[in-house]
Design an enzyme around this catalytic site. Structure first.
Site, PDB file in Angstrom:
ATOM      1  N   HIS A   1      20.260   1.138  34.055  1.00 44.03           N
ATOM      2  CA  HIS A   1      21.328   0.367  34.134  1.00 44.03           C
ATOM      3  C   HIS A   1      21.402  -0.272  32.485  1.00 44.03           C
ATOM      4  CE1 HIS A   1      22.375  -0.586  38.650  1.00 44.03           C
ATOM      5  NE2 HIS A   1      21.650   0.758  38.467  1.00 44.03           N
TER       6      HIS A   1
ATOM      7  N   GLU B   1      21.705  -3.194  31.748  1.00 41.46           N
ATOM      8  CA  GLU B   1      20.972  -4.375  31.417  1.00 41.46           C
ATOM      9  C   GLU B   1      19.462  -4.084  31.376  1.00 41.46           C
ATOM     10  OE1 GLU B   1      24.197  -5.596  34.715  1.00 41.46           O
ATOM     11  OE2 GLU B   1      23.235  -3.740  34.059  1.00 41.46           O
TER      12      GLU B   1
END
Length: 151
Positions: free
Chosen positions: A51, A53
């Site tokens: 992801h 993040e």
């Protein structure tokens, strides 16, 4: 100023879109300097943890030479999921600025709020709605495009 940094995260989301990835982008800011930028790469890397993040947190930790990202702000186009919220807490990021909320998987207020749970040893300030329309629209466009390809 928050809109400017969110626009940088949106540029990352556009990179993901061009790769056929869910268009989520993230940047990490410390002392008014971008120390990491990333976008989703789950499909490209065949990795459920790739992801935006997580990738940004890993890059910031490498750049700083440590795992503590105190005094940092994460700008992310879509509300983090539980995995990413956990990584935000573990890395001690102080502030998260979210473009659009995710009512299906969000862990920063939509379904649950892991970042402000006082049972954890760290809490993170949350700001929402920065460039919300733009952050939401790129997701809508992406999934509309996927549906059209299936027809």
């Amino acid at each position: 100023m928050e809109a400017y940094y969110m626009s940088l995260a949106l540029e990352e989301a556009k990179k993901a879109y061009e790769l056929g990835e869910v268009p989520i982008g993230a940047i990490i800011l410390r002392e008014n300097k971008v120390i990491a930028a990333a976008h989703n790469l789950r499909e490209s890397h065949h990795d459920a943890t790739a992801h935006a993040e997580i990738i940004a947190i890993q890059a910031a930790c490498r750049r700083l030479g440590g795992w503590r990202l105190t005094n940092s702000t994460l700008f992310v186009t879509i509300e983090p999921c539980p995995m990413c919220a956990g990584a935000i807490l573990q890395s001690r990021i102080d502030r998260v600025v979210i473009g659009a909320m995710d009512p299906k998987a969000g862990a920063c207020g939509s379904i649950i709020n892991l970042l402000n749970n006082n049972q954890f040893n760290h809490q993170t300030e949350i700001v929402t709605g920065v460039l919300e329309d733009e952050c939401s629209q790129i997701m809508k466009d992406f999934f509309k495009s996927l549906r059209q390809k299936k027809k």
